[in-house]
Enzyme design. Structure first.
Site, PDB file in Angstrom:
ATOM      1  CB  CYS A  54       8.479  35.459 -25.792  1.00 30.02           C
ATOM      2  SG  CYS A  54       8.592  37.106 -25.038  1.00 30.02           S
ATOM      3  CB  CYS A  58      10.913  36.167 -18.323  1.00 29.15           C
ATOM      4  SG  CYS A  58      10.307  37.749 -18.983  1.00 29.15           S
ATOM      5  CB  CYS A  61       8.920  32.833 -19.340  1.00 30.05           C
ATOM      6  SG  CYS A  61       7.542  32.715 -20.519  1.00 30.05           S
ATOM      7  CB  CYS A  98      -6.829  36.343 -18.456  1.00 32.80           C
ATOM      8  SG  CYS A  98      -7.551  37.037 -16.963  1.00 32.80           S
ATOM      9  CB  CYS A 130      -7.963  40.247 -18.096  1.00 36.00           C
ATOM     10  SG  CYS A 130      -6.306  40.689 -17.494  1.00 36.00           S
ATOM     11  CB  CYS A 190      -4.597  42.318 -13.413  1.00 38.61           C
ATOM     12  SG  CYS A 190      -4.198  40.648 -12.845  1.00 38.61           S
ATOM     13  NE  ARG A 262      -6.992  36.232 -10.844  1.00 40.50           N
ATOM     14  CZ  ARG A 262      -7.010  37.265 -11.702  1.00 40.50           C
ATOM     15  NH1 ARG A 262      -5.935  37.579 -12.379  1.00 40.50           N
ATOM     16  NH2 ARG A 262      -8.111  37.955 -11.869  1.00 40.50           N
TER      17      ARG A 262
END
Length: 328
Positions: A54, A58, A61, A98, A130, A190, A262
């Site tokens: 990616c 972040c 991550c 998901c 999702c 979400c 969640r």
């Protein structure tokens, strides 16, 4: 359904968050039990359909290309692989699948066409679907909706004030725009955040305020505890205290009484007793399966044993209807 409020002040939410612990849990549990299905837990399974590489930064991550972690870059999964994993998740008790891709944003290319095929296939299995694919525009959101997507995940992560410390490759407004595009496409939202990033209590409260003051509360609010990963800038962050997780869950339950809250990342480090506190405080959704994208997670059989011990039951897919019945 409890009445909802959409004009919370930071001071009001902070007062709730800072209540004496047992009083806070009691209030949240009381609101949870006003729902006749309070013992039902919605189970989701999360898979990474495209892993690593990616371009974003972040800080938490391990899939960011710029960090040196143990995550290996993997190409896009085949539709058949996703169907197989979806069936295993459904057999294990999951009602929602998901699918996450390590993208900054959705691009209109063959990979997105594959995602559309995956969404259609899993939706045809009578599972809620999702996706979390990064930023997307209104047209892309509509394509996903037309394919049968149930929900789109796009977390705020932290407060707007704290955001630039964690991520510099996209803005807070970018995240809010994606959520708006999701709403316009008649999809459920979400959206939650992560604690343990080095944020303050005020940051946590400010993030919850943004969610609770949306014109329609997110149908699902994930509360994640940071899982520090070697090679990322936040690798040395201490484990989040269970009391902080319970406070976040209870506060979310009180200010967003009809949302699914969640218990998400970090659950693998929690004992059954600690998870029981979270359920008591209003959590009524979890991720199950042995992995959350790239981090460990309890497997289905362990969760089913915990459910039996605590007297919890699994929620069926589409219990409240399709997205078109929920979004208004």
């Amino acid at each position: 359904m409890q009445t909802t409020k959409h004009n919370w002040t930071k001071e009001e939410i902070l007062a709730i968050y800072n209540k004496p612990f047992l009083d806070l849990v009691y209030e949240a549990a009381t609101i949870q039990r006003e729902n006749k299905d309070y013992s039902e837990v919605q189970i989701s399974s999360l898979i990474s359909i495209k892993t690593g590489g990616c371009p974003e930064d972040c800080s938490y991550c391990p899939q960011a290309a710029r960090y040196h972690t143990d995550v290996e870059v993997q190409s896009m999964m085949k539709v058949e692989e996703v169907i197989d994993l979806a069936q295993k998740a459904k057999d294990g008790g999951a009602s929602r699948l998901c699918m996450g891709a390590a993208w900054r944003e959705v691009r209109d290319n063959r990979d997105f066409d594959k995602v559309i095929d995956m969404v259609t296939a899993v939706n045809n299995m009578d599972m809620e679907v999702c996706c979390t694919l990064g930023m997307l525009n209104a047209h892309q959101a509509q394509r996903l909706s037309d394919a049968g997507l149930y929900a789109y995940n796009h977390n705020l992560d932290t407060s707007e004030e704290d955001y630039s410390r964690i991520i510099s490759t996209r803005t807070y407004d970018d995240r809010l725009q994606t959520i708006e595009n999701v709403r316009k496409a008649n999809l459920t939202v979400c959206s939650g955040g992560i604690i343990g990033l080095g944020e303050t209590v005020n940051d946590r409260v400010a993030m919850l305020q943004v969610l609770a003051n949306m014109p329609q509360h997110p149908e699902s609010v994930p509360v994640n505890a940071l899982v520090p990963v070697k090679g990322t800038p936040l690798a040395d962050q201490p484990r989040v205290e269970i009391w902080d997780m319970v406070r976040m869950i209870a506060t979310a339950r009180i200010i967003m009484p009809n949302s699914a809250v969640r218990l998400s990342a970090g659950r693998n480090e929690m004992s059954v007793l600690e998870q029981a506190f979270c359920f008591m405080a209003g959590a009524n959704s979890i991720f199950a399966g042995d992995k959350l994208l790239t981090t460990p997670n309890p497997d289905f059989k362990d969760d089913m044993a915990m459910f039996e011990l605590l007297g919890l039951s699994t929620r069926k897919a589409f219990k409240n209807g399709r997205p078109s019945d929920l979004v208004h």
